[in-house]
Design an enzyme around this catalytic site. Structure first.
Site, mmCIF file in Angstrom:
data_model
loop_
_atom_site.group_PDB
_atom_site.id
_atom_site.type_symbol
_atom_site.label_atom_id
_atom_site.label_comp_id
_atom_site.label_asym_id
_atom_site.label_seq_id
_atom_site.Cartn_x
_atom_site.Cartn_y
_atom_site.Cartn_z
ATOM 1 N N GLU A 65 -11.437 -0.521 -3.419
ATOM 2 C CA GLU A 65 -10.649 0.092 -2.336
ATOM 3 C C GLU A 65 -9.486 0.868 -2.954
ATOM 4 O O GLU A 65 -9.389 0.977 -4.171
ATOM 5 C CB GLU A 65 -10.118 -0.990 -1.384
ATOM 6 C CG GLU A 65 -9.157 -1.961 -2.037
ATOM 7 C CD GLU A 65 -8.749 -3.132 -1.157
ATOM 8 O OE1 GLU A 65 -9.297 -3.321 -0.059
ATOM 9 O OE2 GLU A 65 -7.860 -3.882 -1.592
ATOM 10 N N ASP A 115 0.818 -1.220 0.000
ATOM 11 C CA ASP A 115 0.000 0.000 0.000
ATOM 12 C C ASP A 115 0.853 1.272 0.000
ATOM 13 O O ASP A 115 0.686 2.155 0.869
ATOM 14 C CB ASP A 115 -0.911 0.010 1.244
ATOM 15 C CG ASP A 115 -1.686 -1.293 1.410
ATOM 16 O OD1 ASP A 115 -2.061 -1.894 0.402
ATOM 17 O OD2 ASP A 115 -1.906 -1.707 2.562
#
Ligand code: FUB
Length: 378
Positions: A270, A60
């Site tokens: 997401e 991420d």
């Protein structure tokens, strides 16, 4: 959710012994640190780019350029005991460590722990994908974590140093929910926070703005209705609160209709990110269970955004999550895969160049090298 990887544990167990020598050849730096290097089914030369760090597992990556240096704010993956499930219980991260480098391709420094879940009064577990921002001499770290009731909230912590340590606010941002904050500061100095994620990210349990512990585990189960949308809110001048009730970010198809819940190849799952290119706002995200990085373009930071295509084809591993930043006059995509470990929960961040076409669309990146060549579709 994990269908692509169902056979992986058995396969990996078999390959771990047989491929140990190969793995060591492929990742010689893995002998120390947390990221020990395990079974890998592919030689390093098959991947478009190599892990930025091999001593710890990272995912991420939210990248920013401050004072001429590149800072990457990743999740810090750990090898916890929780079995893998569709809600991401196996992502058990407990702290953040920040990466910095003087240039793309240069030496990467891994910072010490910048924020630990034990120092966040409201947070219990699962420190997922963070982002950071800078304003008036202060750096802000935005991070999701589950509170003691099991609901994801978004917190903010501050520091005078981009590498931390960060001091958390005692409470999560009022009115925040779900995961994956991404903060974008426009040319006029106004900052916006984008967030949200379905399934384990709990967006479907927050449709009223209040967490419903008994809500659906995945999405709204309405394939023929508009998909759940990410959220955006303008931040206050001190960067610590929302100025408004978060708004839904509209992602439209080429006919101006909202993408539908059943459109898994294109709908939001997401990993929001926002960047501006030639005066247009590019909202990008992950499609989750179909594993693409997708983008949509609009004329305002609030949207609406029109779906334009894919930034990246699926990587190795279930999730990828990205950021886009400009450095030295070129654009770069930071992302993650599972090259070092072969395990969904133990990822490694990477970077590759991103190219625009003359009409402002983005060339789709293939994360693998085919026939010795990196493939990018015009
Ligand atoms: O890293 C945990 C979660 O997996 C992130 O918050 C999502 O974006 C996905 O990468």
């Amino acid at each position: 959710m994990r269908s692509r990887l169902k056979a992986m544990p058995v396969l990996l167990a078999l390959l771990t012994v047989g491929c140990q020598q190969k793995a060591e050849e492929t990742h010689p730096a893995n002998a120390t640190g947390e990221a020990k290097g395990a079974a890998t089914m592919r030689p390093a030369s098959d991947y478009l780019s190599q892990p930025l760090v091999t001593d710890i597992y990272t995912a991420d990556p939210s990248a920013h350029v401050w004072n001429g240096k590149i800072y990457v704010y990743p999740s810090h993956d750990i090898d916890g005991p929780t079995p893998e499930d569709d809600l991401g219980a196996h992502f058990e991260m407990r702290d953040y460590r920040i990466l910095s480098m003087d240039k793309i391709g240069g030496k990467v420094t891994v910072g010490p722990v910048a924020l630990d879940v034990k120092d966040v009064p409201w947070a219990d577990k699962q420190m997922w994908a963070p982002d950071a921002a800078y304003k008036n001499g202060t750096y802000y770290l935005y991070f999701p974590a589950k509170d003691k009731a099991g609901a994801f909230r978004i917190g903010v912590a501050t520091s005078k140093d981009p590498m931390g340590p960060f001091k958390p606010q005692p409470q999560p941002i009022k009115g925040s929910y779900s995961i994956d904050p991404a903060v974008f500061t426009d040319d006029d100095g106004a900052s916006y926070i984008y967030f949200g994620g379905i399934w384990g990210g709990q967006l479907q349990r927050n449709v009223t703005g209040t967490y419903d512990a008994n809500g659906s585990k995945t999405d709204l189960g309405q394939d023929d209705k508009p998909a759940l949308q990410p959220r955006v809110a303008k931040l206050t001048g001190d960067m610590l609160e929302f100025t408004e009730t978060p708004r839904a970010v509209q992602i439209l198809d080429e006919k101006g209709k909202p993408l539908l819940g059943g459109d898994h190849d294109r709908r939001f799952f997401e990993a929001s990110w926002m960047h501006k290119y030639k005066g247009k706002y590019y909202f990008s995200y992950s499609t989750g269970d179909t594993h693409y990085l997708a983008y949509a373009i609009g004329d305002s930071p609030y949207g609406p955004f029109t779906y334009k295509g894919r930034i990246m084809e699926p990587v190795e591993g279930w999730t990828t999550h990205h950021s886009i930043t400009q450095w030295d006059g070129r654009w770069w995509l930071f992302y993650a895969d599972t090259q070092l470990s072969g395990q969904t929960r133990l990822r490694n961040v990477k970077v590759t160049e991103l190219h625009y076409n003359p009409d402002g669309t983005i060339r789709t990146i293939n994360p693998f090298v085919t026939n010795g060549k990196a493939a990018a579709k015009p």
